[in-house]
Design an enzyme around this catalytic site. Structure first.
Site, short mmCIF file in Angstrom:
data_model
loop_
_atom_site.label_atom_id
_atom_site.label_comp_id
_atom_site.label_asym_id
_atom_site.label_seq_id
_atom_site.Cartn_x
_atom_site.Cartn_y
_atom_site.Cartn_z
CG ASP A 65 35.46 19.11 15.38
OD1 ASP A 65 34.23 19.22 15.43
OD2 ASP A 65 36.05 18.04 15.17
CG ASP A 259 30.35 18.11 15.65
OD1 ASP A 259 31.34 18.88 15.78
OD2 ASP A 259 30.34 17.16 14.86
#
Ligand SMILES: *[C@@H]1O[C@H](CO)[C@@H](O)[C@H](O)[C@H]1NC(C)=O
Length: 444
Positions: A65, A259
């Protein structure tokens, strides 16, 4: 019917001399080819890497992430996970006694901060001592069908919880293994079905640099304009050949980030509305004028997102094609270049030089046709010099500095009064009582 989306990014690097110095002399060597295909997963449920935590090692899968900065692992059972990291079985686990809570766009978890040894079987050689958040309870964080038990937040210390003193995983890796402060990410689910039943797809997280076999052409770099999320500056957005023509600050309101932990391309509400309108409009217009840009060498390049990347087929459990999913959604907290877009590219997180690189991924191909495009350099003469909404923060800084100036002025006035008052008193009494040498010297 659907058209390609073109995202224009500022071209260049945010080089700072101190970074160039820290960039020198990494000692760690990584054989990047050994790292290829170390990820599994898809854009819907995330891409994960295998890690070995504790002594003796417990193997878990960890979600990659780039939109957070904590390393957290399930340390208690949960209905949606198959196993978890048992801290009691690790002789090297040390609890710090601090608790930590992290909230994401969807879901949150709560846990205990600790420290343990970790190695990555398909990562750089060596064992690292890192901060671990042992997840004891969570809500909406683990989802049905996932095959991971923890999360690897690869962003900067500013985002670490409870505070930035909790050194993020990759910072520890760079420090302890001496590898360059760069990682790159290739996720290979482009154009494939987003369903529960299909085989996990592959990908690569290359820690320490760039593996040439994972991309074609050149890597185009855009500055990371602030180191918290991987924040970039979007200059322009086009649907097909139509410029959306919004004030470019709209694209970066209140930030634009890359992201891997977000599935979709998320757009600020105004931008999203404009994109949908443009798509609707252009399905009626046939002819577009091309040659819009003049090719002069200046500050932008663009990444092209073909419909295959943002219109995803969703198949049923039995494998029949069910419907398509529109991989773009509206967002209240900024533009997010999520996994569906990243799947088209090999993305380089060059932290050493504070820049993000985009290159054509060699796995974003369907039927021999590339699903993405990176092109430049283009001049962006029709775009304002500054599109980021850092302005707001800067204006706060101005307020703070004006306040400080006011305080200084006040102190100065008081000092002057102190200077003048004793002087007056002396006029009357005829003797010097003030002991401050500064004041005495002034009187002489
Ligand atoms: C780890 O070390 C072994 C033995 O020296 C080497 O063959 C391998 O390529 C190294 N792996 C990485 C990822 O650098």
């Amino acid at each position: 019917m659907f058209l390609q989306l073109l995202v224009w990014l500022r071209f260049g690097a945010q080089c700072r001399w101190k970074r160039l110095i820290t960039c020198h002399g990494p000692t760690g060597q990584v054989n990047f080819l050994d790292l290829v295909n170390n990820l599994q997963g898809d854009s819907g449920r995330g891409y994960y890497i295998e890690m070995a935590i504790g002594t003796p090692a417990q193997t878990v899968n960890i979600l990659v992430d780039t939109g957070s900065s904590n390393f957290a692992v399930a340390a208690a059972s949960h209905p949606f996970i198959t196993h978890y990291f048992n801290t009691e079985l690790s002789s090297t686990y040390v609890s710090t006694g601090r608790t930590v809570v992290v909230r994401y766009t969807q879901g949150n978890w709560e846990g205990e901060l600790g420290i343990d040894h970790v190695s990555i079987p398909k990562g750089p050689n060596g064992t690292i001592i890192i901060n671990i958040a042992a997840i004891l309870s969570s809500e909406g964080f683990f989802l049905p069908g996932i095959n991971w038990q923890g999360i690897l937040g690869l962003a900067y210390p500013t985002l670490a919880r409870p505070d930035s003193s909790v050194e993020p995983f990759f910072n520890s890796v760079v420090k302890q293994l001496g590898i360059p402060d760069v990682f790159s990410l290739q996720m290979c689910g482009a154009g494939r079905s987003a369903t529960i039943s299909t085989e996990p797809l592959g990908g690569s997280l290359i820690m320490g640099g760039i593996e040439p076999s994972l991309y074609r052409g050149v890597v185009w770099y855009t500055p990371i304009i602030e180191e918290w999320y991987y924040q970039v500056e979007v200059l322009k957005l086009e649907v097909g050949d139509q410029n959306l023509d919004l004030d470019c600050k709209e694209y970066n309101m209140d930030k634009a980030i890359v992201d891997s932990g977000t599935t979709l391309l998320r757009l600020p509400v105004n931008v999203f509305t404009a994109v949908v309108n443009a798509i609707t409009r252009s399905s009626m217009i046939q002819d577009f004028s091309s040659g819009f840009w003049d090719g002069t060498k200046l500050p932008s390049f663009r990444i092209t997102i073909l419909p295959q990347l943002y219109i995803q087929p969703v198949t049923d459990v039995d494998g029949t094609l069910d419907c398509f999913r529109f991989g773009v959604s509206s967002s209240a907290n900024g533009l997010v270049i999520g996994a569906t877009v990243m799947e088209g590219f090999y993305v380089v997180f060059d932290r050493a030089q504070q820049r993000l690189g985009f290159a054509l991924s060699n796995c974003a191909v369907s039927g021999g046709v590339a699903l993405s495009e990176v092109a430049g350099p283009f001049s962006a003469a029709d775009v304002a010099a500054d599109c980021s909404t850092r302005m707001f923060k800067e204006s706060v800084m101005w307020v703070v500095s004006y306040a400080l100036m006011a305080i200084c002025a006040l102190v100065l006035i008081i000092l002057l009064l102190l200077l003048v008052l004793p002087y007056r008193r002396r006029r009357h009494s005829g003797e010097i009582t003030d002991e401050s040498s500064l004041v005495r010297n002034r009187i002489k």
